[in-house]
Write an enzyme that holds these catalytic residues in place. Structure first.
Site, PDB file in Angstrom:
ATOM      1  N   THR A 144      21.131   8.920  45.637  1.00  0.00           N
ATOM      2  CA  THR A 144      20.472   9.183  46.929  1.00  0.00           C
ATOM      3  C   THR A 144      19.854  10.581  46.996  1.00  0.00           C
ATOM      4  O   THR A 144      19.011  10.841  47.854  1.00  0.00           O
ATOM      5  CB  THR A 144      21.497   9.096  48.085  1.00  0.00           C
ATOM      6  OG1 THR A 144      22.491  10.114  47.870  1.00  0.00           O
ATOM      7  CG2 THR A 144      22.171   7.740  48.146  1.00  0.00           C
ATOM      8  N   ASP A 177      23.310  23.086  34.422  1.00  0.00           N
ATOM      9  CA  ASP A 177      23.618  22.656  33.049  1.00  0.00           C
ATOM     10  C   ASP A 177      23.098  23.660  32.027  1.00  0.00           C
ATOM     11  O   ASP A 177      23.775  23.980  31.054  1.00  0.00           O
ATOM     12  CB  ASP A 177      22.993  21.282  32.772  1.00  0.00           C
ATOM     13  CG  ASP A 177      23.782  20.160  33.411  1.00  0.00           C
ATOM     14  OD1 ASP A 177      24.853  20.445  33.996  1.00  0.00           O
ATOM     15  OD2 ASP A 177      23.330  18.999  33.343  1.00  0.00           O
TER      16      ASP A 177
HETATM   17  C1  PRP Z   1      21.192  21.832  41.907  1.00  0.00           C
HETATM   18  C2  PRP Z   1      20.746  23.212  42.352  1.00  0.00           C
HETATM   19  C3  PRP Z   1      20.746  23.091  43.860  1.00  0.00           C
HETATM   20  C4  PRP Z   1      20.361  21.662  44.068  1.00  0.00           C
HETATM   21  C5  PRP Z   1      18.949  21.622  44.556  1.00  0.00           C
HETATM   22  O1  PRP Z   1      22.543  21.651  42.013  1.00  0.00           O
HETATM   23  O2  PRP Z   1      21.558  24.245  41.900  1.00  0.00           O
HETATM   24  O3  PRP Z   1      22.000  23.371  44.458  1.00  0.00           O
HETATM   25  O4  PRP Z   1      20.472  20.995  42.800  1.00  0.00           O
HETATM   26  O5  PRP Z   1      18.581  20.329  44.880  1.00  0.00           O
HETATM   27  P1  PRP Z   1      18.212  19.876  46.368  1.00  0.00           P
HETATM   28  O6  PRP Z   1      17.291  20.903  46.904  1.00  0.00           O
HETATM   29  O7  PRP Z   1      17.538  18.552  46.147  1.00  0.00           O
HETATM   30  O8  PRP Z   1      19.482  19.754  47.142  1.00  0.00           O
HETATM   31  P2  PRP Z   1      23.279  20.319  41.504  1.00  0.00           P
HETATM   32  O9  PRP Z   1      23.274  19.261  42.543  1.00  0.00           O
HETATM   33  O10 PRP Z   1      22.685  19.948  40.175  1.00  0.00           O
HETATM   34  O11 PRP Z   1      24.788  20.758  41.356  1.00  0.00           O
HETATM   35  P3  PRP Z   1      25.456  21.601  40.201  1.00  0.00           P
HETATM   36  O12 PRP Z   1      24.866  22.996  40.272  1.00  0.00           O
HETATM   37  O13 PRP Z   1      26.898  21.586  40.565  1.00  0.00           O
HETATM   38  O14 PRP Z   1      25.146  20.947  38.899  1.00  0.00           O
END
Ligand code: PRP
Ligand code: URA
Length: 213
Positions: A107, A208
Protein backbone atom coordinates in the site's frame (compact mmCIF):
# COMPACT_ATOMS: atom_id res chain seq x y z
CA UNK A 1 2.26 25.71 4.97
CA UNK A 2 5.25 24.17 3.24
CA UNK A 3 8.27 26.16 2.10
CA UNK A 4 10.99 24.54 0.01
CA UNK A 5 14.58 25.67 0.40
CA UNK A 6 16.98 24.35 -2.23
CA UNK A 7 20.61 23.96 -1.28
CA UNK A 8 23.07 24.38 -4.12
CA UNK A 9 26.75 23.92 -3.51
CA UNK A 10 29.47 22.24 -5.60
CA UNK A 11 30.32 19.96 -2.66
CA UNK A 12 26.72 18.77 -2.27
CA UNK A 13 26.37 18.12 -6.03
CA UNK A 14 29.60 16.14 -5.95
CA UNK A 15 28.58 14.04 -2.93
CA UNK A 16 25.01 13.55 -4.15
CA UNK A 17 26.36 12.16 -7.43
CA UNK A 18 28.23 9.49 -5.40
CA UNK A 19 24.95 8.56 -3.74
CA UNK A 20 23.00 8.41 -7.00
CA UNK A 21 25.62 6.21 -8.68
CA UNK A 22 24.57 2.58 -8.40
CA UNK A 23 28.23 1.51 -8.43
CA UNK A 24 28.89 3.22 -5.09
CA UNK A 25 29.26 0.52 -2.43
CA UNK A 26 27.64 0.77 1.00
CA UNK A 27 30.64 2.12 2.90
CA UNK A 28 31.33 4.85 0.32
CA UNK A 29 27.59 5.57 0.25
CA UNK A 30 27.60 5.93 4.04
CA UNK A 31 30.65 8.18 3.95
CA UNK A 32 29.10 10.51 1.34
CA UNK A 33 25.78 10.67 3.19
CA UNK A 34 27.56 11.43 6.47
CA UNK A 35 29.41 14.27 4.74
CA UNK A 36 26.23 15.64 3.17
CA UNK A 37 24.66 15.76 6.61
CA UNK A 38 27.17 18.48 7.56
CA UNK A 39 26.11 20.59 4.55
CA UNK A 40 22.43 20.24 5.49
CA UNK A 41 23.20 21.03 9.12
CA UNK A 42 25.07 24.24 8.29
CA UNK A 43 22.14 25.52 6.21
CA UNK A 44 19.46 24.45 8.68
CA UNK A 45 21.23 25.84 11.69
CA UNK A 46 21.68 29.22 9.97
CA UNK A 47 18.27 30.40 11.19
CA UNK A 48 18.73 29.47 14.85
CA UNK A 49 18.24 32.29 17.35
CA UNK A 50 21.35 33.58 19.03
CA UNK A 51 22.41 36.18 21.58
CA UNK A 52 25.54 38.11 22.37
CA UNK A 53 27.45 37.27 25.52
CA UNK A 54 30.43 38.73 27.33
CA UNK A 55 33.38 36.41 27.80
CA UNK A 56 37.08 36.54 28.48
CA UNK A 57 39.70 35.18 26.13
CA UNK A 58 43.09 34.37 27.71
CA UNK A 59 44.07 37.90 26.61
CA UNK A 60 41.10 40.22 27.15
CA UNK A 61 37.34 40.60 27.53
CA UNK A 62 35.47 39.91 24.27
CA UNK A 63 32.00 39.53 22.84
CA UNK A 64 30.75 36.08 21.93
CA UNK A 65 27.56 34.58 20.51
CA UNK A 66 25.59 31.61 21.76
CA UNK A 67 22.57 29.78 20.34
CA UNK A 68 19.45 30.18 22.46
CA UNK A 69 17.11 27.66 20.84
CA UNK A 70 16.70 24.16 22.11
CA UNK A 71 17.15 21.82 19.13
CA UNK A 72 15.32 18.49 18.88
CA UNK A 73 16.46 16.23 16.05
CA UNK A 74 13.86 13.70 14.90
CA UNK A 75 15.44 11.06 12.64
CA UNK A 76 12.90 8.78 10.94
CA UNK A 77 14.20 5.23 11.40
CA UNK A 78 16.06 3.81 9.71
CA UNK A 79 17.54 6.00 6.99
CA UNK A 80 17.12 9.24 8.95
CA UNK A 81 19.87 8.00 11.29
CA UNK A 82 22.22 8.52 8.35
CA UNK A 83 21.73 12.28 8.66
CA UNK A 84 22.45 12.53 12.38
CA UNK A 85 26.21 12.76 12.25
CA UNK A 86 26.61 16.30 10.91
CA UNK A 87 23.75 17.68 12.98
CA UNK A 88 25.13 16.26 16.22
CA UNK A 89 28.78 16.99 15.54
CA UNK A 90 28.06 20.65 14.80
CA UNK A 91 25.61 21.13 17.69
CA UNK A 92 26.10 18.40 20.33
CA UNK A 93 23.61 20.13 22.66
CA UNK A 94 20.77 18.87 20.42
CA UNK A 95 18.35 16.33 21.85
CA UNK A 96 17.56 13.27 19.73
CA UNK A 97 13.98 12.07 19.52
CA UNK A 98 13.37 8.94 17.41
CA UNK A 99 10.42 7.95 15.30
CA UNK A 100 10.20 4.50 13.74
CA UNK A 101 8.19 4.26 10.53
CA UNK A 102 8.33 1.92 7.56
CA UNK A 103 6.28 1.86 4.38
CA UNK A 104 4.01 -1.11 3.99
CA UNK A 105 5.25 -2.68 0.75
CA UNK A 106 1.98 -3.04 -1.15
CA UNK A 107 0.00 0.00 0.00
CA UNK A 108 3.06 2.28 0.55
CA UNK A 109 1.24 3.60 3.63
CA UNK A 110 3.41 4.50 6.65
CA UNK A 111 3.40 2.12 9.61
CA UNK A 112 4.58 3.75 12.84
CA UNK A 113 6.14 1.40 15.40
CA UNK A 114 8.00 3.76 17.73
CA UNK A 115 8.01 7.38 18.86
CA UNK A 116 9.87 8.99 21.74
CA UNK A 117 9.83 12.74 22.20
CA UNK A 118 11.29 14.63 25.20
CA UNK A 119 9.12 16.44 27.76
CA UNK A 120 9.91 20.11 27.26
CA UNK A 121 8.12 23.02 28.90
CA UNK A 122 8.87 26.01 26.67
CA UNK A 123 7.64 24.66 23.34
CA UNK A 124 8.05 28.00 21.56
CA UNK A 125 11.85 27.95 21.83
CA UNK A 126 12.17 24.47 20.38
CA UNK A 127 13.55 24.04 16.90
CA UNK A 128 12.40 20.63 15.62
CA UNK A 129 14.40 19.16 12.74
CA UNK A 130 13.01 16.03 11.11
CA UNK A 131 15.71 14.01 9.37
CA UNK A 132 14.95 11.68 6.47
CA UNK A 133 16.98 11.43 3.26
CA UNK A 134 13.92 10.64 1.11
CA UNK A 135 10.45 12.15 0.76
CA UNK A 136 8.69 9.89 -1.75
CA UNK A 137 4.89 9.67 -1.35
CA UNK A 138 5.35 11.93 1.69
CA UNK A 139 3.47 9.49 3.93
CA UNK A 140 6.27 8.94 6.47
CA UNK A 141 7.01 12.67 6.74
CA UNK A 142 3.33 13.61 7.07
CA UNK A 143 2.84 11.10 9.88
CA UNK A 144 5.95 12.38 11.69
CA UNK A 145 4.96 16.04 11.42
CA UNK A 146 1.43 15.20 12.54
CA UNK A 147 2.89 13.62 15.71
CA UNK A 148 4.81 16.84 16.41
CA UNK A 149 1.77 18.99 15.65
CA UNK A 150 -0.35 16.87 18.02
CA UNK A 151 2.11 17.82 20.78
CA UNK A 152 1.55 21.53 20.09
CA UNK A 153 4.94 22.04 18.45
CA UNK A 154 5.33 24.69 15.78
CA UNK A 155 8.86 25.27 14.56
CA UNK A 156 9.21 22.41 12.11
CA UNK A 157 12.19 22.04 9.82
CA UNK A 158 12.94 19.11 7.54
CA UNK A 159 16.31 17.95 6.24
CA UNK A 160 16.04 15.70 3.22
CA UNK A 161 18.41 14.81 0.38
CA UNK A 162 15.82 14.16 -2.31
CA UNK A 163 12.09 14.67 -2.71
CA UNK A 164 9.49 13.59 -5.23
CA UNK A 165 7.03 16.24 -6.46
CA UNK A 166 4.21 13.91 -5.33
CA UNK A 167 5.52 13.99 -1.75
CA UNK A 168 5.82 17.78 -1.65
CA UNK A 169 2.27 18.11 -3.00
CA UNK A 170 0.95 15.67 -0.38
CA UNK A 171 2.70 17.57 2.43
CA UNK A 172 1.31 20.91 1.21
CA UNK A 173 -2.16 19.41 1.13
CA UNK A 174 -1.82 17.87 4.61
CA UNK A 175 -0.56 21.10 6.23
CA UNK A 176 -2.12 24.10 4.44
CA UNK A 177 -2.33 26.32 7.57
CA UNK A 178 -0.38 29.58 7.33
CA UNK A 179 0.38 29.57 11.06
CA UNK A 180 1.95 26.10 10.88
CA UNK A 181 5.12 26.53 8.83
CA UNK A 182 7.26 23.65 7.62
CA UNK A 183 10.57 24.52 5.96
CA UNK A 184 12.02 21.69 3.89
CA UNK A 185 15.72 21.94 3.09
CA UNK A 186 16.67 19.68 0.19
CA UNK A 187 19.19 19.25 -2.60
CA UNK A 188 16.67 18.26 -5.26
CA UNK A 189 13.07 17.63 -6.18
CA UNK A 190 13.45 14.79 -8.67
CA UNK A 191 11.25 13.89 -11.66
CA UNK A 192 8.59 11.57 -10.27
CA UNK A 193 7.77 8.34 -8.43
CA UNK A 194 7.74 4.99 -10.21
CA UNK A 195 4.91 2.47 -9.74
CA UNK A 196 6.71 0.98 -6.73
CA UNK A 197 6.90 4.35 -4.98
CA UNK A 198 10.62 4.92 -5.65
CA UNK A 199 11.95 8.35 -6.51
CA UNK A 200 13.20 8.61 -10.14
CA UNK A 201 16.04 9.11 -10.85
CA UNK A 202 16.60 9.05 -7.05
CA UNK A 203 19.24 6.88 -5.49
CA UNK A 204 17.41 3.64 -4.69
CA UNK A 205 16.60 2.48 -1.16
CA UNK A 206 18.44 4.89 1.13
CA UNK A 207 18.24 2.71 4.27
CA UNK A 208 19.43 -0.45 2.53
CA UNK A 209 22.27 1.34 0.80
CA UNK A 210 23.38 3.17 3.98
CA UNK A 211 23.30 0.13 6.24
CA UNK A 212 24.41 -2.40 3.61
CA UNK A 213 21.32 -4.59 4.06
C1 PRP B 1 12.16 5.16 3.37
C2 PRP B 1 12.72 6.54 3.65
C3 PRP B 1 11.51 7.29 4.15
C4 PRP B 1 10.39 6.67 3.38
C5 PRP B 1 9.95 7.63 2.33
O1 PRP B 1 12.01 4.41 4.50
O2 PRP B 1 13.77 6.55 4.56
O3 PRP B 1 11.30 7.17 5.55
O4 PRP B 1 10.91 5.47 2.77
O5 PRP B 1 8.83 7.15 1.67
P1 PRP B 1 7.41 7.87 1.73
O6 PRP B 1 7.65 9.31 1.51
O7 PRP B 1 6.67 7.22 0.59
O8 PRP B 1 6.80 7.57 3.06
P2 PRP B 1 11.54 2.87 4.47
O9 PRP B 1 10.06 2.76 4.46
O10 PRP B 1 12.26 2.20 3.34
O11 PRP B 1 12.00 2.31 5.87
P3 PRP B 1 13.44 1.88 6.33
O12 PRP B 1 14.29 3.14 6.35
O13 PRP B 1 13.22 1.33 7.69
O14 PRP B 1 13.98 0.89 5.35
N1 URA C 1 12.47 5.32 0.10
C1 URA C 1 13.72 5.22 -0.39
O1 URA C 1 14.66 4.87 0.34
N2 URA C 1 13.92 5.51 -1.68
C2 URA C 1 12.94 5.91 -2.51
O2 URA C 1 13.19 6.18 -3.69
C3 URA C 1 11.64 6.00 -1.97
C4 URA C 1 11.43 5.71 -0.66
Amino acid sequence: MVELVYIEHPISSHLLSHLRNKRTNYYNFRQSLDRLSYVLAVYLYSSLNKKEINLKTPLSPAKGVIITNKVVLVPILRAGVGLLKGFLDLFPEAIVSHIGIYREETTLKPVRYYFKYPRIKNKKSIYNIVLDPMIATGGSMIDTIQQLKNRGLKNIFVASLLCAPEGIKALSKAFPEKDFKIRIFTFSVDKNLNNKGYIVPGLGDAGDRYFGT
